[in-house]
Design a protein around this motif. Structure first.
Motif, PDB file in Angstrom:
ATOM      1  N   VAL A 196       0.848  -1.198   0.000  1.00  0.00           N
ATOM      2  CA  VAL A 196       0.000   0.000   0.000  1.00  0.00           C
ATOM      3  C   VAL A 196       0.877   1.239   0.000  1.00  0.00           C
ATOM      4  N   THR A 197       0.623   2.124  -0.967  1.00  0.00           N
ATOM      5  CA  THR A 197       1.368   3.376  -1.094  1.00  0.00           C
ATOM      6  C   THR A 197       0.381   4.535  -1.177  1.00  0.00           C
ATOM      7  N   GLY A 198       0.904   5.762  -1.239  1.00  0.00           N
ATOM      8  CA  GLY A 198       0.051   6.890  -1.574  1.00  0.00           C
ATOM      9  C   GLY A 198      -0.074   7.969  -0.526  1.00  0.00           C
ATOM     10  N   LEU A 199      -1.206   8.648  -0.574  1.00  0.00           N
ATOM     11  CA  LEU A 199      -1.463   9.837   0.220  1.00  0.00           C
ATOM     12  C   LEU A 199      -2.859   9.752   0.838  1.00  0.00           C
ATOM     13  N   THR A 200      -3.016  10.190   2.078  1.00  0.00           N
ATOM     14  CA  THR A 200      -1.962  10.613   2.974  1.00  0.00           C
ATOM     15  C   THR A 200      -1.734   9.524   4.018  1.00  0.00           C
ATOM     16  N   TYR A 241      -5.199  -9.838   4.744  1.00  0.00           N
ATOM     17  CA  TYR A 241      -4.026  -9.786   3.892  1.00  0.00           C
ATOM     18  C   TYR A 241      -2.813  -9.318   4.687  1.00  0.00           C
ATOM     19  N   PRO A 242      -1.647  -9.941   4.483  1.00  0.00           N
ATOM     20  CA  PRO A 242      -0.416  -9.310   4.951  1.00  0.00           C
ATOM     21  C   PRO A 242      -0.242  -7.982   4.197  1.00  0.00           C
ATOM     22  N   VAL A 243       0.130  -6.926   4.908  1.00  0.00           N
ATOM     23  CA  VAL A 243       0.255  -5.603   4.294  1.00  0.00           C
ATOM     24  C   VAL A 243       1.665  -5.059   4.507  1.00  0.00           C
ATOM     25  N   VAL A 244       2.228  -4.505   3.445  1.00  0.00           N
ATOM     26  CA  VAL A 244       3.530  -3.855   3.498  1.00  0.00           C
ATOM     27  C   VAL A 244       3.372  -2.408   3.054  1.00  0.00           C
ATOM     28  N   VAL A 245       4.037  -1.489   3.741  1.00  0.00           N
ATOM     29  CA  VAL A 245       4.038  -0.079   3.376  1.00  0.00           C
ATOM     30  C   VAL A 245       5.482   0.350   3.079  1.00  0.00           C
ATOM     31  N   PRO A 246       5.803   0.686   1.836  1.00  0.00           N
ATOM     32  CA  PRO A 246       7.135   1.199   1.526  1.00  0.00           C
ATOM     33  C   PRO A 246       7.264   2.640   2.029  1.00  0.00           C
ATOM     34  N   ARG A 247       8.160   2.850   2.943  1.00  0.00           N
ATOM     35  CA  ARG A 247       8.255   4.128   3.647  1.00  0.00           C
ATOM     36  C   ARG A 247       8.346   5.335   2.698  1.00  0.00           C
ATOM     37  N   GLU A 248       9.134   5.212   1.645  1.00  0.00           N
ATOM     38  CA  GLU A 248       9.363   6.359   0.751  1.00  0.00           C
ATOM     39  C   GLU A 248       8.178   6.651  -0.167  1.00  0.00           C
ATOM     40  N   ALA A 249       7.235   5.720  -0.253  1.00  0.00           N
ATOM     41  CA  ALA A 249       6.146   5.835  -1.220  1.00  0.00           C
ATOM     42  C   ALA A 249       4.841   6.337  -0.613  1.00  0.00           C
ATOM     43  N   VAL A 250       4.896   6.824   0.633  1.00  0.00           N
ATOM     44  CA  VAL A 250       3.736   7.445   1.268  1.00  0.00           C
ATOM     45  C   VAL A 250       4.121   8.827   1.774  1.00  0.00           C
ATOM     46  N   GLY A 251       3.136   9.691   1.893  1.00  0.00           N
ATOM     47  CA  GLY A 251       3.422  11.050   2.348  1.00  0.00           C
ATOM     48  C   GLY A 251       2.222  11.676   3.021  1.00  0.00           C
ATOM     49  N   ASP A 252       2.478  12.824   3.650  1.00  0.00           N
ATOM     50  CA  ASP A 252       1.440  13.502   4.428  1.00  0.00           C
ATOM     51  C   ASP A 252       1.747  14.994   4.472  1.00  0.00           C
ATOM     52  N   ARG A 253       0.715  15.801   4.569  1.00  0.00           N
ATOM     53  CA  ARG A 253       0.912  17.244   4.729  1.00  0.00           C
ATOM     54  C   ARG A 253       1.585  17.578   6.056  1.00  0.00           C
ATOM     55  N   ASN A 254       1.398  16.709   7.037  1.00  0.00           N
ATOM     56  CA  ASN A 254       1.898  16.958   8.385  1.00  0.00           C
ATOM     57  C   ASN A 254       3.035  15.976   8.691  1.00  0.00           C
ATOM     58  N   PRO A 255       4.280  16.438   8.762  1.00  0.00           N
ATOM     59  CA  PRO A 255       5.410  15.528   8.987  1.00  0.00           C
ATOM     60  C   PRO A 255       5.309  14.742  10.292  1.00  0.00           C
ATOM     61  N   GLN A 256       4.797  15.371  11.345  1.00  0.00           N
ATOM     62  CA  GLN A 256       4.665  14.663  12.623  1.00  0.00           C
ATOM     63  C   GLN A 256       3.624  13.549  12.531  1.00  0.00           C
TER      64      GLN A 256
END
Length: 197
Positions: free
Chosen positions: A132-136, A153-168
């Motif tokens: 799973v990738t994407g925003l936010t 389902y086993p789920v994996v999130v690639p760290r570099e492939a997700v983002g958010d308006r709020n860094p925290q």
């Protein structure tokens, strides 16, 4: 303190779910969006890897076709009202245009599963795990990750492939997802695994 957990990882036929990688979220020209070229680039790299192995790929977008759809959510976050069928903001970012055979799923709420046929499509595709990738990160990605797990389902999130308006919020939700719902790992690890399938 986090609970002890096992890494479940990627199966033999993972599906890539690109959550709301649409112009309304990848451009700061939209009130909902933020410029995130590095997240777009990471998703492009993952797309290339999944396409090379002919693995299932699903895109999502948010579209509101009438005033009754997600009315409470839209009243709370009124900027969502710009996501109409005739708006450029609901289109997938031009760097990630879906190809023939790659589903674009319309949704109205946070999770890519809620009120959609994603679960049926995943089952038909033979997927045995999700990337799973994407925003936010703190919104639709997290909701999709939780529902992915709840669909067993086993789920994996690639760290570099997700983002958010709020860094925290981004960092807090990556931590929380990894603690409970998914394996949050480096994109390169995902690509290496995909190439080995």
């Amino acid at each position: 303190m986090d609970l002890e957990r096992n890494s479940v990882g990627i199966g033999q036929r993972p599906a890539l779910i690109l959550v709301d990688m649409i112009k309304g979220f990848t451009s700061s020209a939209c009130p909902l969006g933020t410029d995130c070229p590095e997240v777009v680039a990471a998703n492009a790299a993952l797309l290339e890897g999944f396409r090379a192995r002919n693995l299932p790929i699903f895109f999502t977008t948010v579209v509101y076709r009438n005033p009754d759809q997600a009315s409470v959510f839209r009243n709370r976050i009124q900027a969502l009202n710009c996501l109409t069928p005739d708006s450029q903001w609901v289109q997938v970012d031009s760097s990630l245009t879906p190809r023939e055979g790659e589903a674009l799923i319309e949704k109205c709420w946070a999770s890519s599963f809620f009120g959609t046929d994603l679960a049926v499509r995943l089952q038909s595709s033979g997927a045995d795990s999700l990337v799973v990738t994407g925003l936010t990160t703190s919104g639709c990605v997290r909701a999709t990750v939780v529902d992915g797990l709840q669909h067993n389902y086993p789920v994996v999130v690639p760290r570099e492939a997700v983002g958010d308006r709020n860094p925290q919020a981004h960092e807090a939700n990556l931590h929380d997802m990894h603690a409970k719902y998914a394996d949050v790992i480096a994109m390169q690890e995902v690509l290496t695994t995909i190439r080995g399938l």
